[in-house]
Design a protein around this motif. Structure first.
Motif, short mmCIF file in Angstrom:
data_model
loop_
_atom_site.label_atom_id
_atom_site.label_comp_id
_atom_site.label_asym_id
_atom_site.label_seq_id
_atom_site.Cartn_x
_atom_site.Cartn_y
_atom_site.Cartn_z
N GLU A 103 0.83 -1.20 0.00
CA GLU A 103 0.00 0.00 0.00
C GLU A 103 0.87 1.25 0.00
O GLU A 103 1.99 1.25 0.51
CB GLU A 103 -0.91 0.03 1.24
N THR A 111 -3.65 3.62 -2.06
CA THR A 111 -3.71 2.69 -3.18
C THR A 111 -3.06 1.38 -2.75
O THR A 111 -1.94 1.37 -2.23
CB THR A 111 -2.96 3.24 -4.41
N ARG A 112 -3.80 0.29 -2.93
CA ARG A 112 -3.29 -1.04 -2.60
C ARG A 112 -2.94 -1.77 -3.90
O ARG A 112 -3.76 -1.81 -4.83
CB ARG A 112 -4.32 -1.83 -1.81
N MET A 113 -1.76 -2.33 -3.97
CA MET A 113 -1.32 -3.10 -5.13
C MET A 113 -1.18 -4.56 -4.73
O MET A 113 -0.45 -4.88 -3.78
CB MET A 113 0.01 -2.57 -5.68
N GLN A 155 -5.75 -3.70 -8.09
CA GLN A 155 -5.58 -2.40 -7.45
C GLN A 155 -6.84 -2.06 -6.66
O GLN A 155 -7.95 -2.23 -7.15
CB GLN A 155 -5.32 -1.32 -8.50
N THR A 156 -6.63 -1.58 -5.45
CA THR A 156 -7.72 -1.11 -4.62
C THR A 156 -7.46 0.36 -4.29
O THR A 156 -6.36 0.71 -3.86
CB THR A 156 -7.83 -1.91 -3.31
N TRP A 184 -8.09 -0.20 -16.66
CA TRP A 184 -8.81 -0.58 -15.46
C TRP A 184 -10.01 -1.45 -15.85
O TRP A 184 -10.85 -1.02 -16.64
CB TRP A 184 -9.33 0.65 -14.72
N HIS A 283 -5.84 -3.96 -12.87
CA HIS A 283 -5.17 -2.77 -13.40
C HIS A 283 -3.94 -3.17 -14.20
O HIS A 283 -3.19 -4.06 -13.80
CB HIS A 283 -4.77 -1.85 -12.24
N TRP A 330 5.97 1.85 -1.56
CA TRP A 330 5.07 0.71 -1.42
C TRP A 330 5.41 -0.06 -0.15
O TRP A 330 6.44 -0.72 -0.07
CB TRP A 330 5.16 -0.21 -2.64
#
Length: 344
Positions: A103, A111-113, A155-156, A184, A283, A330
């Motif tokens: 995150e 943004t969470r990856m 992605q969140t 997206w 994403h 990140w």
């Protein structure tokens, strides 16, 4: 500038001939004198010409109507992208399971990856069908004007409007000086009040007005107060768009299972969310050296590297942080649910 910094001069020179964009980190790119002489403008012009050349070679992979719409507007929107049963499997997998994630926080937005290496995709057929969809890859490659392997992850986006700090991604901006793509596939409806993606139609084209604007920005970018602008992701005010002959941004409120593909060299942004929201999407992003004349020969597409590029990037970033004290954005939050609350 410290004397030892000049040991980086060979890297600064190489950066001129690649995708490097930071006016603050690379004093050659950021030189007001060189940019007054036309350095940035020439990089933009050459990159634009090569993008058009590569797109001609990639054009046959797209539906003609989609290609025509993109050429005019700089983005594509495809509703009901996946078959219903595939989309249902994708929603089930991303709702029931937890995955290792990272995150980053930017003001009121986290943004969470969630990387998608082969060992994740091979055990989640819905995710694999989406991430590996050849239609999505063809559109992303055309938008980026590049062949090769687009980077793909879950992605969140978690919006917390009660926080006062601004999300810099809500400024209308261009990601870089050349064609590059993001895409997206939304895993739920995104309403007008949920901070939807916005895009300025036609702003991917390098018109004389846009080129003159790029030139003017290059003269002072290295000293800009906005760190994103100084790093080559130019910000633009809404009142300045009309001066470039461009319309206002279009807000893209969409239904779940909608795919958006965009050339993010164009002006775009994330509109501020009016309420706390958590939205998730598959994403992609795709960016390569803009001065390559070919569309293939992408090392990331090689077996063993393909679909592992995000984990490789994170591993290298962790090593740089540990041994070189180069902190990266990140943060590791462990295995978490896709739609869980923010952890950073």
């Amino acid at each position: 500038m410290k004397a030892l910094s000049y040991l980086n001069a060979p890297l600064w020179v190489l950066g001129v001939f690649g995708a490097e964009k930071s006016y603050r980190k690379n004093p050659i790119l950021g030189s007001p004198t060189l940019n007054r002489w036309g350095l940035h403008r020439k990089r933009v012009e050459i990159a634009e010409a090569l993008a058009a050349f590569r797109r001609q070679r990639l054009a046959a992979s797209l539906d003609p109507q989609q290609r025509s719409f993109f050429d005019a507007n700089g983005y594509m929107v495809i509703e009901n992208f996946l078959e219903p049963e595939t989309y249902a499997a994708l929603l089930r997998e991303t709702s029931e399971k937890i995955f290792p994630a990272r995150e980053m926080r930017q003001g009121q937005t986290v943004t969470r990856m969630t990387p998608l290496p082969p060992e994740v995709l091979d055990h989640n057929p819905g995710l694999a069908a989406a991430a590996r969809d050849p239609r999505a890859k063809a559109m992303i490659r055309y938008a980026a004007s590049q062949g090769g392997q687009p980077h793909c992850f879950l992605q969140t986006v978690i919006a917390e409007p009660s926080r006062k700090a601004k999300d810099p991604q809500t400024d209308v901006h261009s990601d870089t000086f050349h064609a590059t793509a993001k895409a997206w596939l939304f895993l739920q409806d995104v309403g007008e009040e949920d901070g939807p993606f916005c895009f300025v139609p036609g702003s991917h084209r390098m018109t004389p007005e846009r080129l003159a604007w790029e030139y003017e920005q290059s003269l002072s970018a290295s000293s800009a107060k906005d760190g994103h602008h100084a790093s080559g992701s130019f910000r633009i005010g809404l009142d300045a768009l009309a001066g470039l002959g461009l319309p206002a941004p279009v807000r893209m409120a969409v239904k779940g299972n909608t795919l958006i593909v965009a050339d993010t060299h164009a002006f775009h942004g994330r509109t501020p969310s009016e309420r706390p929201t958590i939205r998730a999407e598959v994403h992609w992003h795709h960016r390569r050296n803009p001065f390559l004349p070919w569309t293939g020969l992408d090392p990331i597409a090689l077996p063993g590297l393909r679909e592992r590029e995000m984990n490789l990037f994170l591993a290298i970033s962790d090593l740089q942080e540990r041994y070189l004290r180069q902190q990266h954005i990140w943060r590791d939050v462990g295995a978490v649910a896709l739609r869980s609350q923010a952890h950073v």
